[in-house]
Design a protein around this motif. Structure first.
Motif, PDB file in Angstrom:
ATOM      1  N   PHE A   1       0.816  -1.209   0.000  1.00 42.56           N
ATOM      2  CA  PHE A   1       0.000   0.000   0.000  1.00 42.56           C
ATOM      3  C   PHE A   1       0.854   1.265   0.000  1.00 42.56           C
ATOM      4  CE2 PHE A   1      -2.501  -3.343   1.779  1.00 42.56           C
ATOM      5  CZ  PHE A   1      -3.813  -3.069   1.422  1.00 42.56           C
TER       6      PHE A   1
ATOM      7  N   PHE B   1       0.911  -3.205  10.586  1.00 39.31           N
ATOM      8  CA  PHE B   1       0.130  -3.308  11.809  1.00 39.31           C
ATOM      9  C   PHE B   1       0.924  -2.654  12.934  1.00 39.31           C
ATOM     10  CE2 PHE B   1      -0.750  -7.348   9.401  1.00 39.31           C
ATOM     11  CZ  PHE B   1      -1.889  -6.852   8.793  1.00 39.31           C
TER      12      PHE B   1
ATOM     13  N   ILE C   1      -4.944  -0.803   6.853  1.00 37.14           N
ATOM     14  CA  ILE C   1      -4.357  -1.945   7.577  1.00 37.14           C
ATOM     15  C   ILE C   1      -5.369  -3.093   7.671  1.00 37.14           C
ATOM     16  CG2 ILE C   1      -2.837  -0.409   8.903  1.00 37.14           C
ATOM     17  CD1 ILE C   1      -4.309  -1.408  11.416  1.00 37.14           C
TER      18      ILE C   1
ATOM     19  N   ALA D   1      -5.015  -4.662   4.389  1.00 37.26           N
ATOM     20  CA  ALA D   1      -3.769  -5.430   4.358  1.00 37.26           C
ATOM     21  C   ALA D   1      -3.988  -6.797   5.004  1.00 37.26           C
ATOM     22  CB  ALA D   1      -2.656  -4.664   5.072  1.00 37.26           C
ATOM     23  N   ALA D   2      -4.660  -6.795   6.155  1.00 36.27           N
ATOM     24  CA  ALA D   2      -4.917  -8.056   6.853  1.00 36.27           C
ATOM     25  C   ALA D   2      -5.749  -8.988   5.980  1.00 36.27           C
ATOM     26  CB  ALA D   2      -5.624  -7.784   8.175  1.00 36.27           C
TER      27      ALA D   2
ATOM     28  N   LYS E   1     -12.625 -11.426  11.329  1.00 31.61           N
ATOM     29  CA  LYS E   1     -11.484 -11.713  12.188  1.00 31.61           C
ATOM     30  C   LYS E   1     -10.534 -10.517  12.236  1.00 31.61           C
ATOM     31  CE  LYS E   1      -7.890 -15.198  12.730  1.00 31.61           C
ATOM     32  NZ  LYS E   1      -7.087 -16.141  11.928  1.00 31.61           N
TER      33      LYS E   1
ATOM     34  N   VAL F   1      -8.390  -8.882  15.313  1.00 31.11           N
ATOM     35  CA  VAL F   1      -6.929  -8.983  15.424  1.00 31.11           C
ATOM     36  C   VAL F   1      -6.195  -7.722  14.963  1.00 31.11           C
ATOM     37  CG1 VAL F   1      -6.919 -11.493  15.235  1.00 31.11           C
ATOM     38  CG2 VAL F   1      -6.603 -10.123  13.184  1.00 31.11           C
ATOM     39  N   VAL F   2      -6.867  -6.879  14.195  1.00 31.79           N
ATOM     40  CA  VAL F   2      -6.175  -5.691  13.693  1.00 31.79           C
ATOM     41  C   VAL F   2      -6.813  -4.382  14.169  1.00 31.79           C
ATOM     42  CG1 VAL F   2      -5.571  -4.408  11.633  1.00 31.79           C
ATOM     43  CG2 VAL F   2      -5.248  -6.854  11.671  1.00 31.79           C
TER      44      VAL F   2
ATOM     45  N   PRO G   1      -7.085  -4.095  18.585  1.00 33.47           N
ATOM     46  CA  PRO G   1      -5.825  -3.817  19.299  1.00 33.47           C
ATOM     47  C   PRO G   1      -5.286  -2.414  19.032  1.00 33.47           C
ATOM     48  CG  PRO G   1      -5.704  -5.934  18.169  1.00 33.47           C
ATOM     49  CD  PRO G   1      -6.959  -5.262  17.702  1.00 33.47           C
ATOM     50  N   ASN G   2      -5.622  -1.848  17.881  1.00 37.39           N
ATOM     51  CA  ASN G   2      -5.073  -0.542  17.543  1.00 37.39           C
ATOM     52  C   ASN G   2      -5.935   0.629  17.980  1.00 37.39           C
ATOM     53  OD1 ASN G   2      -2.482  -1.019  16.251  1.00 37.39           O
ATOM     54  ND2 ASN G   2      -3.688  -2.224  14.821  1.00 37.39           N
TER      55      ASN G   2
END
Lengths: 352, 262
Positions: free
Chosen positions: A82, A88, B161, B164-165, B174, B178-179, B182-183
């Motif tokens: 990207f 992350f 992101i 991206a996951a 999910k 998981v992404v 947490p952020n």
């Protein structure tokens, strides 16, 4: 395993606006094809369709034997890099790279080993335990690259991956991207608005405008023989002059343009019709005091470092042409513009 | 080189400091008094009112209820508010702009009105028992905090992101866990603390929804004060204060409170 990517008759809409119109694209096995165009031309939409973040209105997307068109994104098996890196933030470099392997249910020890190998390949050994916030832009993009490569995807896609980096790093990273892509023999689709970037790393480039591919060819062909006025303008043929062929004379084509007779070497030009367009870069029209060329009155002069550039008034309209550094000419002076075949091309009039 | 400060500025700062900490000093002082009345400065020193506070079973019971409501009500509200905030941030373009305002309505409507209408519809209308009514009321009361505070951290969130996951083989549901979660942890904690404290302090909504045998601590304090004007109230307040400080300290130690200053 190398496969090819095929887009067939893809049409896509955002609401009621059509953003892609009947688009066909084939990226061969192990080939890197760039989609090049200004913002809003549909290049990112195309990439997002292949990634599965958008759905086409009609058409088919195939990757090798697999039909991706209605497959959910997570099942497409595509490595994506990207513009914003999209690392992350809560995971270390190693866990970022290992993320895709974890999703594939690969055991921890194997996963870490493969992640570490890939981190080493992108030149980041020693950074495995760092967090994205503690990395520079270039390092982040290397992590993103490693993360996309480690899952060994049949297709890699890049969405303006270098636009957030400074100029020097951009050149370094594009070489790196090309090196890794070729080493793995991965088929790749690369989106950018930067012509130099696209030309330097691609096997072929698709120049896009308003949701359509204007020309798909090797960078060399695009640069020297654009198929239409849009592409010609895009690759820097600033001047388009209407011309009519009048005859031939010893290997030269005689043509009339702007009230003057021009001689164009036959070896360089293949006329599409009797009436045609002569497209020229600023370097393709040499400003000289005397000679055989287009008569012009010189306007504003600017200094380019390697040459002087003049705005020239001719009977064929206002043209931009370059003159040698040695003898700057004054504004208002009369001069001739002599076509330089290597920096000119001919176009079909209807392609305007 | 010394920085020059205007004396008036210093005086103003000191006044603000006194204004902020004064009530705390008065409450702690009066809770330690040995006299029968709530007064400051305290007459003599004793811990008898603390003893009294813990002796009164109503305080123990209502404190339990209050903490249960604060935790369960906030949890319930987060369960609704976090997905709502996510949807509004993720689909900002597609969703109508006024949607976000709907979630702050409980703050805009006077709490008295909110409490009354919940009582009319839920408690008397559908004959829902007291505790569940209280739970719904508190969840509704803190919903704006949950949506707004989580929303604030989601609005600056780079959703690429999440993509991206997904591109790495993680299904969307999910990826949320998981992404995304947490952020936005800092925002979630901030939302939880704000909601927790708001619920714990609430009087106006609870006033309508408490019923026979079930009350909250602030309501019990009011009731107690109407009968006895003794320092027990001050000592209960001090206990509450220290519990809150304790919770904050634990959060600070484990997760960091930097999000409050960010």
């Amino acid at each position: 395993m190398t496969v090819s990517l095929t887009l067939e008759n893809i049409t896509a809409h955002y609401g009621k606006t059509m953003v892609l119109e009947d688009l066909d694209l084939h990226v061969g096995e192990g080939e890197l094809v760039s989609l090049l165009g200004s913002s809003g031309c549909g290049k990112t939409t195309t990439l997002r369709l292949v990634a599965g973040f958008l759905e086409p209105t009609s058409g088919r997307i195939r990757l090798g034997e697999r039909d991706l068109t209605r497959l959910p994104s997570h099942a497409r098996d595509i490595g994506l890099v990207f513009q914003t890196y999209a690392l992350f933030p809560h995971l270390s470099v190693r866990d970022n790279v290992a993320f895709g392997l974890k999703q594939r249910g690969i055991a921890t020890s194997d996963r870490n080993k493969r992640a570490m190998d890939m981190i080493e390949r992108v030149g980041l050994s020693g950074f495995a335990d760092r967090y994205p916030a503690n990395l520079s832009g270039g390092q982040r993009q290397r992590v993103a690259l490693a993360r996309a490569l480690v899952i060994d995807p049949p297709l890699l896609m890049f969405d303006e991956p270098l636009s957030n980096l400074d100029a020097k790093l951009r050149v370094e990273m594009r070489v790196e991207i090309r090196r890794l892509q070729q080493a793995n023999g991965t088929t790749a689709l690369y989106v950018t608005h930067d012509q130099e970037e696209a030309f330097s790393i691609s096997d072929r480039v698709a120049i896009m405008n308003k949701g359509r591919i204007m020309q798909l060819d090797t960078p060399e062909v695009l640069y020297s023989r654009p198929a239409n006025a849009f592409v010609a303008d895009f690759v820097g043929f600033e001047n388009v002059i209407e011309a009519v062929a009048t005859g031939e004379e010893g290997g030269m084509i005689l043509a009339e343009a702007g009230g003057a007779q021009l001689k164009l070497p036959k070896s360089h030009f293949e006329l599409p019709a009797k009436e045609f367009l002569l497209a020229a870069r600023a370097d393709g029209l040499l400003v000289a005091e005397t000679g055989e060329g287009l008569p012009a009155t010189l306007g504003l002069r600017t200094y380019l470092g390697r040459a002087y550039q003049y705005v020239c008034e001719t009977r064929a309209g206002n043209l931009t042409a370059n003159g040698p550094l040695g003898a700057p000419l004054e504004t208002g002076a009369n001069a001739v513009l002599i076509p330089q075949p290597e920096q000119c091309c001919v176009l079909h009039r209807e392609a305007r | 080189m010394k920085r020059k400060l205007h004396p008036a500025l210093i005086a103003f700062a000191v006044l603000v400091f006194i204004f902020l900490t004064g009530p705390l000093v008065i409450i702690i002082g009066s809770s330690l008094s040995s006299s029968e009345f709530l007064e400051f400065p305290p007459q003599g020193l004793s811990l008898r009112w603390y003893e009294n506070a813990f002796d009164i079973s109503a305080f123990r019971r209502t404190m339990g209820t209050s903490f249960f409501l604060a935790v369960a009500g906030t949890a319930l509200s987060m369960l609704v508010g976090v997905p709502a905030a996510y949807a509004m941030a993720r689909y900002r373009v597609e969703l109508p702009g006024w949607l976000g305002n709907v979630f702050v309505l409980p703050v805009l409507i006077p709490e008295i009105v909110l409490g009354f209408s919940i009582m009319k519809t839920i408690t008397t209308g559908y004959e829902v028992p007291v505790l569940p009514s209280l739970l719904i009321g508190h969840a509704l009361l803190v919903l704006p905090y949950c949506v707004r505070v989580t929303g604030a951290s989601l609005n600056s969130f780079d959703f690429s992101i999440e993509e991206a996951a997904v591109s790495l083989g993680c299904p969307r549901w999910k990826a949320f866990f998981v992404v995304i979660l947490p952020n936005i942890r800092a925002g979630l904690i901030a939302a939880f603390i704000l909601a927790f404290i708001t619920s714990l302090n609430d009087v106006s909504i609870s006033l309508f929804l408490t019923g026979p045998g079930v009350s909250t601590l602030p309501i019990q304090l009011l009731a107690h004060m109407e009968q006895f004007f003794d320092p027990t109230i001050a000592s209960v307040s001090v206990v509450l204060m220290f519990i809150t400080v304790g919770v904050m300290a634990v959060v600070e130690r484990t997760l960091g409170l930097t999000f409050l200053t960010k």
